[in-house]
Scaffold this motif. Structure first.
Motif, PDB file in Angstrom:
ATOM      1  N   VAL A 148       0.847  -1.185   0.000  1.00 57.33           N
ATOM      2  CA  VAL A 148       0.000   0.000   0.000  1.00 57.33           C
ATOM      3  C   VAL A 148       0.885   1.238   0.000  1.00 57.33           C
ATOM      4  O   VAL A 148       2.008   1.213   0.538  1.00 57.33           O
ATOM      5  N   GLN A 149       0.401   2.303  -0.605  1.00 54.46           N
ATOM      6  CA  GLN A 149       1.152   3.547  -0.633  1.00 54.46           C
ATOM      7  C   GLN A 149       1.036   4.282   0.696  1.00 54.46           C
ATOM      8  O   GLN A 149       0.053   4.110   1.429  1.00 54.46           O
ATOM      9  N   PRO A 150       2.016   5.107   1.017  1.00 56.34           N
ATOM     10  CA  PRO A 150       1.908   5.933   2.234  1.00 56.34           C
ATOM     11  C   PRO A 150       0.611   6.734   2.238  1.00 56.34           C
ATOM     12  O   PRO A 150       0.211   7.292   1.196  1.00 56.34           O
ATOM     13  N   GLY A 151      -0.027   6.758   3.399  1.00 54.23           N
ATOM     14  CA  GLY A 151      -1.310   7.435   3.524  1.00 54.23           C
ATOM     15  C   GLY A 151      -2.499   6.543   3.239  1.00 54.23           C
ATOM     16  O   GLY A 151      -3.645   6.933   3.493  1.00 54.23           O
ATOM     17  N   GLY A 152      -2.245   5.361   2.732  1.00 55.28           N
ATOM     18  CA  GLY A 152      -3.320   4.431   2.392  1.00 55.28           C
ATOM     19  C   GLY A 152      -3.806   3.638   3.590  1.00 55.28           C
ATOM     20  O   GLY A 152      -3.371   3.849   4.728  1.00 55.28           O
ATOM     21  N   SER A 153      -4.720   2.699   3.313  1.00 57.03           N
ATOM     22  CA  SER A 153      -5.340   1.890   4.354  1.00 57.03           C
ATOM     23  C   SER A 153      -5.293   0.411   4.002  1.00 57.03           C
ATOM     24  O   SER A 153      -5.285   0.048   2.817  1.00 57.03           O
ATOM     25  N   LEU A 154      -5.260  -0.404   5.026  1.00 58.85           N
ATOM     26  CA  LEU A 154      -5.383  -1.848   4.895  1.00 58.85           C
ATOM     27  C   LEU A 154      -6.184  -2.360   6.074  1.00 58.85           C
ATOM     28  O   LEU A 154      -6.160  -1.760   7.158  1.00 58.85           O
ATOM     29  N   ARG A 155      -6.858  -3.487   5.853  1.00 62.84           N
ATOM     30  CA  ARG A 155      -7.595  -4.137   6.934  1.00 62.84           C
ATOM     31  C   ARG A 155      -7.102  -5.578   7.050  1.00 62.84           C
ATOM     32  O   ARG A 155      -7.216  -6.354   6.102  1.00 62.84           O
ATOM     33  N   LEU A 156      -6.556  -5.889   8.209  1.00 61.87           N
ATOM     34  CA  LEU A 156      -6.102  -7.248   8.487  1.00 61.87           C
ATOM     35  C   LEU A 156      -7.192  -8.002   9.244  1.00 61.87           C
ATOM     36  O   LEU A 156      -7.869  -7.427  10.097  1.00 61.87           O
ATOM     37  N   SER A 157      -7.328  -9.274   8.923  1.00 63.61           N
ATOM     38  CA  SER A 157      -8.270 -10.137   9.621  1.00 63.61           C
ATOM     39  C   SER A 157      -7.548 -11.369  10.131  1.00 63.61           C
ATOM     40  O   SER A 157      -6.560 -11.813   9.536  1.00 63.61           O
ATOM     41  N   CYS A 158      -8.058 -11.919  11.219  1.00 67.48           N
ATOM     42  CA  CYS A 158      -7.491 -13.131  11.802  1.00 67.48           C
ATOM     43  C   CYS A 158      -8.634 -14.023  12.249  1.00 67.48           C
ATOM     44  O   CYS A 158      -9.514 -13.584  12.991  1.00 67.48           O
ATOM     45  N   LEU A 159      -8.599 -15.253  11.777  1.00 62.85           N
ATOM     46  CA  LEU A 159      -9.642 -16.223  12.121  1.00 62.85           C
ATOM     47  C   LEU A 159      -9.052 -17.318  12.990  1.00 62.85           C
ATOM     48  O   LEU A 159      -8.030 -17.924  12.644  1.00 62.85           O
ATOM     49  N   ALA A 160      -9.706 -17.548  14.113  1.00 60.11           N
ATOM     50  CA  ALA A 160      -9.335 -18.654  15.002  1.00 60.11           C
ATOM     51  C   ALA A 160     -10.218 -19.847  14.695  1.00 60.11           C
ATOM     52  O   ALA A 160     -11.429 -19.703  14.520  1.00 60.11           O
ATOM     53  N   SER A 161      -9.600 -21.029  14.633  1.00 58.16           N
ATOM     54  CA  SER A 161     -10.373 -22.235  14.340  1.00 58.16           C
ATOM     55  C   SER A 161      -9.815 -23.413  15.121  1.00 58.16           C
ATOM     56  O   SER A 161      -8.696 -23.357  15.641  1.00 58.16           O
ATOM     57  N   GLY A 162     -10.621 -24.462  15.214  1.00 58.00           N
ATOM     58  CA  GLY A 162     -10.192 -25.651  15.920  1.00 58.00           C
ATOM     59  C   GLY A 162     -11.067 -25.902  17.132  1.00 58.00           C
ATOM     60  O   GLY A 162     -12.214 -25.476  17.198  1.00 58.00           O
ATOM     61  N   SER A 163     -10.484 -26.587  18.112  1.00 52.33           N
ATOM     62  CA  SER A 163     -11.218 -27.017  19.296  1.00 52.33           C
ATOM     63  C   SER A 163     -11.259 -25.898  20.337  1.00 52.33           C
ATOM     64  O   SER A 163     -10.663 -25.989  21.397  1.00 52.33           O
ATOM     65  N   ILE A 164     -12.045 -24.865  20.027  1.00 50.47           N
ATOM     66  CA  ILE A 164     -12.089 -23.655  20.846  1.00 50.47           C
ATOM     67  C   ILE A 164     -13.279 -23.683  21.783  1.00 50.47           C
ATOM     68  O   ILE A 164     -14.409 -23.888  21.343  1.00 50.47           O
ATOM     69  N   PHE A 165     -12.999 -23.446  23.063  1.00 46.20           N
ATOM     70  CA  PHE A 165     -14.077 -23.250  24.037  1.00 46.20           C
ATOM     71  C   PHE A 165     -14.363 -21.762  24.189  1.00 46.20           C
ATOM     72  O   PHE A 165     -15.497 -21.326  24.158  1.00 46.20           O
ATOM     73  N   SER A 166     -13.293 -20.984  24.359  1.00 50.15           N
ATOM     74  CA  SER A 166     -13.440 -19.533  24.469  1.00 50.15           C
ATOM     75  C   SER A 166     -12.099 -18.885  24.144  1.00 50.15           C
ATOM     76  O   SER A 166     -11.067 -19.539  24.114  1.00 50.15           O
ATOM     77  N   ILE A 167     -12.156 -17.584  23.895  1.00 51.84           N
ATOM     78  CA  ILE A 167     -10.936 -16.827  23.596  1.00 51.84           C
ATOM     79  C   ILE A 167     -10.863 -15.625  24.518  1.00 51.84           C
ATOM     80  O   ILE A 167     -11.829 -14.862  24.618  1.00 51.84           O
ATOM     81  N   ASN A 168      -9.765 -15.462  25.217  1.00 50.03           N
ATOM     82  CA  ASN A 168      -9.568 -14.309  26.089  1.00 50.03           C
ATOM     83  C   ASN A 168      -8.999 -13.152  25.258  1.00 50.03           C
ATOM     84  O   ASN A 168      -9.577 -12.747  24.286  1.00 50.03           O
ATOM     85  N   ASP A 169      -7.860 -12.637  25.676  1.00 45.39           N
ATOM     86  CA  ASP A 169      -7.263 -11.514  24.957  1.00 45.39           C
ATOM     87  C   ASP A 169      -6.807 -11.939  23.564  1.00 45.39           C
ATOM     88  O   ASP A 169      -6.324 -13.049  23.360  1.00 45.39           O
TER      89      ASP A 169
END
Length: 120
Positions: A12-33
């Motif tokens: 991306v050029q200076p001054g531009g924007s990006l959106r990062l995403s993160c997906l958690a998967s697997g044997s998850i009961f809960s997620i803290n921080d």
């Protein structure tokens, strides 16, 4: 087993924007921080932003006012909206989460990282 996978990096050029995403998967009961860290070439990994399960946020001084972290607890995702990007934001960005598995064990999980390059 649980895993985190990031997406959304790129050039991306200076001054531009990006959106990062993160997906958690697997044997998850809960997620803290959850959080986003970054590591630039030749530098140590640093915290960019974090968010608790109750949506309390914390930001590095260098990104305050430019980056916004958010999460969707139902979808096990955390996002980082990055605006007014600067060349010094160039780094590999890593997602991190403290995840409680269905076995009620807490694990600290890292994603493989996604490269963000800010350059004209």
């Amino acid at each position: 087993q649980v895993q985190l996978v990031e997406s959304g990096g790129g050039l991306v050029q200076p001054g531009g924007s990006l959106r990062l995403s993160c997906l958690a998967s697997g044997s998850i009961f809960s997620i803290n921080d959850m959080g986003w860290y970054r590591q630039a070439p030749g530098k140590e990994r640093e915290l960019v932003a974090s968010i608790t399960s109750g949506a309390m946020t914390n930001y590095a001084d260098s990104v305050k006012g430019r980056f916004t972290i958010s999460r969707d607890n139902d979808k096990n995702t955390v996002c980082l909206q990055m605006n007014s990007l600067k060349p010094e934001d160039t780094a590999v960005y890593y997602c991190n989460g403290e995840i409680r598995t269905i076995s009620r064990v807490y694990v600290d999980v890292w994603g493989p990282g996604t490269l963000v390059t800010v350059s004209s």
